[in-house]
Design a protein around this motif. Structure first.
Motif, PDB file in Angstrom:
ATOM      1  N   GLY A 112       0.843  -1.170  -0.040  1.00 25.81           N
ATOM      2  CA  GLY A 112      -0.028  -0.155   0.008  1.00 25.81           C
ATOM      3  C   GLY A 112       0.905   1.395   0.171  1.00 25.81           C
ATOM      4  N   VAL A 113       2.072   1.215  -0.499  1.00 21.89           N
ATOM      5  CA  VAL A 113       2.842   2.181  -0.461  1.00 21.89           C
ATOM      6  C   VAL A 113       2.305   3.384  -1.690  1.00 21.89           C
ATOM      7  CG1 VAL A 113       4.941   1.431   0.560  1.00 21.89           C
ATOM      8  CG2 VAL A 113       4.654   1.310  -2.028  1.00 21.89           C
ATOM      9  N   LYS A 114       2.562   4.531  -1.245  1.00 25.58           N
ATOM     10  CA  LYS A 114       1.943   5.438  -2.501  1.00 25.58           C
ATOM     11  C   LYS A 114       2.897   5.760  -3.396  1.00 25.58           C
ATOM     12  CE  LYS A 114      -1.980   5.553  -0.245  1.00 25.58           C
ATOM     13  NZ  LYS A 114      -2.856   4.801  -1.009  1.00 25.58           N
ATOM     14  N   VAL A 115       4.286   5.570  -3.376  1.00 18.65           N
ATOM     15  CA  VAL A 115       5.447   5.836  -4.221  1.00 18.65           C
ATOM     16  C   VAL A 115       6.178   4.603  -4.208  1.00 18.65           C
ATOM     17  CG1 VAL A 115       7.454   7.128  -4.699  1.00 18.65           C
ATOM     18  CG2 VAL A 115       5.561   8.377  -3.639  1.00 18.65           C
ATOM     19  N   ALA A 155      26.277 -10.656  -3.888  1.00 22.93           N
ATOM     20  CA  ALA A 155      25.624 -11.946  -3.747  1.00 22.93           C
ATOM     21  C   ALA A 155      24.441 -11.895  -3.152  1.00 22.93           C
ATOM     22  CB  ALA A 155      26.853 -12.571  -2.683  1.00 22.93           C
ATOM     23  N   GLY A 156      23.734 -11.026  -2.587  1.00 23.72           N
ATOM     24  CA  GLY A 156      22.489 -11.030  -2.170  1.00 23.72           C
ATOM     25  C   GLY A 156      21.548 -10.855  -3.150  1.00 23.72           C
ATOM     26  N   VAL A 157      20.208 -10.809  -2.632  1.00 22.11           N
ATOM     27  CA  VAL A 157      19.075 -10.642  -3.639  1.00 22.11           C
ATOM     28  C   VAL A 157      18.578  -9.345  -3.769  1.00 22.11           C
ATOM     29  CG1 VAL A 157      16.574 -11.225  -4.054  1.00 22.11           C
ATOM     30  CG2 VAL A 157      18.199 -13.083  -2.964  1.00 22.11           C
ATOM     31  N   ASP A 158      19.058  -8.672  -4.837  1.00 21.55           N
ATOM     32  CA  ASP A 158      18.778  -7.189  -5.201  1.00 21.55           C
ATOM     33  C   ASP A 158      19.488  -6.383  -3.974  1.00 21.55           C
ATOM     34  OD1 ASP A 158      17.276  -7.745  -7.517  1.00 21.55           O
ATOM     35  OD2 ASP A 158      15.514  -8.258  -5.959  1.00 21.55           O
ATOM     36  N   THR A 159      20.819  -6.485  -3.634  1.00 24.93           N
ATOM     37  CA  THR A 159      21.619  -5.731  -2.734  1.00 24.93           C
ATOM     38  C   THR A 159      22.553  -5.357  -3.681  1.00 24.93           C
ATOM     39  OG1 THR A 159      22.623  -7.721  -1.989  1.00 24.93           O
ATOM     40  CG2 THR A 159      20.683  -7.033  -0.727  1.00 24.93           C
ATOM     41  N   GLY A 160      23.431  -4.368  -2.923  1.00 22.86           N
ATOM     42  CA  GLY A 160      24.616  -4.070  -3.781  1.00 22.86           C
ATOM     43  C   GLY A 160      24.635  -2.577  -3.803  1.00 22.86           C
ATOM     44  N   PRO A 161      25.780  -1.795  -4.181  1.00 20.18           N
ATOM     45  CA  PRO A 161      25.708  -0.305  -4.452  1.00 20.18           C
ATOM     46  C   PRO A 161      24.747   0.378  -5.050  1.00 20.18           C
ATOM     47  CG  PRO A 161      27.864  -1.123  -4.253  1.00 20.18           C
ATOM     48  CD  PRO A 161      26.871  -2.350  -4.361  1.00 20.18           C
ATOM     49  N   ILE A 162      23.915   1.363  -4.900  1.00 16.32           N
ATOM     50  CA  ILE A 162      22.907   1.722  -5.777  1.00 16.32           C
ATOM     51  C   ILE A 162      23.637   2.876  -6.700  1.00 16.32           C
ATOM     52  CG2 ILE A 162      20.976   3.315  -5.926  1.00 16.32           C
ATOM     53  CD1 ILE A 162      19.797   1.841  -3.255  1.00 16.32           C
ATOM     54  N   LEU A 163      23.334   2.792  -8.069  1.00 14.26           N
ATOM     55  CA  LEU A 163      23.860   3.623  -8.976  1.00 14.26           C
ATOM     56  C   LEU A 163      22.888   4.885  -9.427  1.00 14.26           C
ATOM     57  CD1 LEU A 163      25.533   1.230 -11.644  1.00 14.26           C
ATOM     58  CD2 LEU A 163      26.787   2.690  -9.694  1.00 14.26           C
ATOM     59  N   ARG A 164      21.718   4.377  -9.636  1.00  7.07           N
ATOM     60  CA  ARG A 164      20.632   5.379 -10.003  1.00  7.07           C
ATOM     61  C   ARG A 164      19.440   4.889  -9.478  1.00  7.07           C
ATOM     62  NH1 ARG A 164      20.935   9.358 -14.444  1.00  7.07           N
ATOM     63  NH2 ARG A 164      23.426   9.434 -15.035  1.00  7.07           N
ATOM     64  N   GLN A 165      18.339   5.736  -9.165  1.00 14.33           N
ATOM     65  CA  GLN A 165      17.159   5.490  -8.538  1.00 14.33           C
ATOM     66  C   GLN A 165      16.131   6.444  -8.927  1.00 14.33           C
ATOM     67  OE1 GLN A 165      17.403   5.045  -4.407  1.00 14.33           O
ATOM     68  NE2 GLN A 165      16.550   2.858  -4.695  1.00 14.33           N
ATOM     69  N   GLU A 166      14.873   6.151  -9.229  1.00 12.99           N
ATOM     70  CA  GLU A 166      13.942   7.377  -9.385  1.00 12.99           C
ATOM     71  C   GLU A 166      12.506   6.608  -9.011  1.00 12.99           C
ATOM     72  OE1 GLU A 166      14.554   9.368 -13.160  1.00 12.99           O
ATOM     73  OE2 GLU A 166      12.453   9.453 -13.421  1.00 12.99           O
ATOM     74  N   ALA A 167      11.753   7.682  -8.296  1.00 16.72           N
ATOM     75  CA  ALA A 167      10.596   7.223  -7.680  1.00 16.72           C
ATOM     76  C   ALA A 167       9.277   7.359  -8.934  1.00 16.72           C
ATOM     77  CB  ALA A 167      10.119   8.286  -6.697  1.00 16.72           C
ATOM     78  N   VAL A 168       8.253   6.415  -8.752  1.00 13.19           N
ATOM     79  CA  VAL A 168       7.180   6.311  -9.352  1.00 13.19           C
ATOM     80  C   VAL A 168       5.961   6.538  -8.694  1.00 13.19           C
ATOM     81  CG1 VAL A 168       5.814   4.797 -11.127  1.00 13.19           C
ATOM     82  CG2 VAL A 168       8.337   5.222 -11.336  1.00 13.19           C
ATOM     83  N   ALA A 169       5.076   7.262  -8.775  1.00 10.93           N
ATOM     84  CA  ALA A 169       3.821   7.662  -7.854  1.00 10.93           C
ATOM     85  C   ALA A 169       2.863   6.215  -8.176  1.00 10.93           C
ATOM     86  CB  ALA A 169       3.196   8.792  -8.122  1.00 10.93           C
ATOM     87  N   ILE A 170       2.136   5.724  -7.244  1.00 11.29           N
ATOM     88  CA  ILE A 170       1.198   4.794  -7.322  1.00 11.29           C
ATOM     89  C   ILE A 170      -0.222   5.397  -7.504  1.00 11.29           C
ATOM     90  CG2 ILE A 170       0.154   2.671  -6.548  1.00 11.29           C
ATOM     91  CD1 ILE A 170       2.792   1.950  -5.399  1.00 11.29           C
ATOM     92  N   ASP A 171      -0.794   5.009  -8.622  1.00 12.69           N
ATOM     93  CA  ASP A 171      -2.173   5.612  -8.604  1.00 12.69           C
ATOM     94  C   ASP A 171      -3.162   4.504  -7.786  1.00 12.69           C
ATOM     95  OD1 ASP A 171      -1.355   7.689 -10.308  1.00 12.69           O
ATOM     96  OD2 ASP A 171      -1.878   6.448 -12.048  1.00 12.69           O
ATOM     97  N   ASP A 172      -4.236   5.119  -7.563  1.00 12.65           N
ATOM     98  CA  ASP A 172      -5.432   4.213  -6.660  1.00 12.65           C
ATOM     99  C   ASP A 172      -5.728   3.053  -7.730  1.00 12.65           C
ATOM    100  OD1 ASP A 172      -5.000   5.468  -4.706  1.00 12.65           O
ATOM    101  OD2 ASP A 172      -6.936   6.796  -5.024  1.00 12.65           O
TER     102      ASP A 172
END
Ligand code: GRF
Length: 186
Positions: free
Chosen positions: A126-129, A139-156
């Motif tokens: 139920g996050v909004k973003v 070696a983890g699941v979707d872990t490691g240093p972040i290079l880029r990230q961008e938010a996307v809003a969730i619509d109802d």
């Protein structure tokens, strides 16, 4: 080089960018998959890119498969290996061979919602973003240093599919921008 498991629409965006001259220092050495008959491999072959399959089901265990995948990828001596919707967790041998050069894209804002259902899990919580992340995989699941990230809003009204499609539009742009950065520093 790029690894895929599915339709490879993000990969197609990279292929298009390379063909349009938008990534002058990027050359896709090969595209590999963990199973037969993926559209990702088909569209790469159609674009004239060398392709291969290291079929997970052909191996006794995960370690043998991981070894074969590592050897195959090493044979191209790539500067980077990009997981673009590659849905298998690679093992230590692979991670050690491509230490710091294995790039993953994930359809959520890591470290939130790792795993195979990042879009579904964000909706269910139920996050909004939410958003997407391009990172160096360890070696983890979707872990490691972040290079880029961008938010996307969730619509109802969002379903997993509509939200994932909107995320992918952003994901493609971030992946291409990341590759441009990485190619500059090589
Ligand atoms: C992307 O959202 C990727 O992050 C996720 O699966 C999707 C791949 O889509 N793991 P496609 O195969 O590029 O269309």
């Amino acid at each position: 080089m790029v690894l895929v498991s599915g339709t490879g629409s993000n990969l197609q965006a990279v292929i298009d960018a390379v063909q349009a001259g938008e990534l002058p220092n990027v050359d896709i050495a090969a595209v590999g998959a963990d199973k037969h008959d993926t559209y990702g491999v088909q569209r790469s072959a159609e674009a004239g890119i060398e392709t291969f399959v290291v079929n997970f089901k052909d191996y006794e265990d995960r370690k043998d498969w991981n070894h074969a995948l590592t050897e195959k990828c090493l044979s191209y001596a790539p500067d980077y290996v990009v997981s673009s919707g590659f849905m298998r967790i690679v093992g230590e041998e692979f991670i050690n061979a491509f230490d710091g050069t294995y790039i993953n894209t994930h359809p959520a804002l890591l470290p939130s919602f790792p795993g195979a259902h990042g879009v579904r899990d964000a909706l269910a919580y139920g996050v909004k973003v939410t958003g997407c992340t391009v990172h160096i995989a360890d070696a983890g699941v979707d872990t490691g240093p972040i290079l880029r990230q961008e938010a996307v809003a969730i619509d109802d009204a969002d379903t997993e599919d509509t939200l994932h499609e909107r995320i992918k539009v952003v994901e493609r742009r971030l992946l291409i921008a990341t590759l441009a950065d990485l190619a500059k520093s090589k």
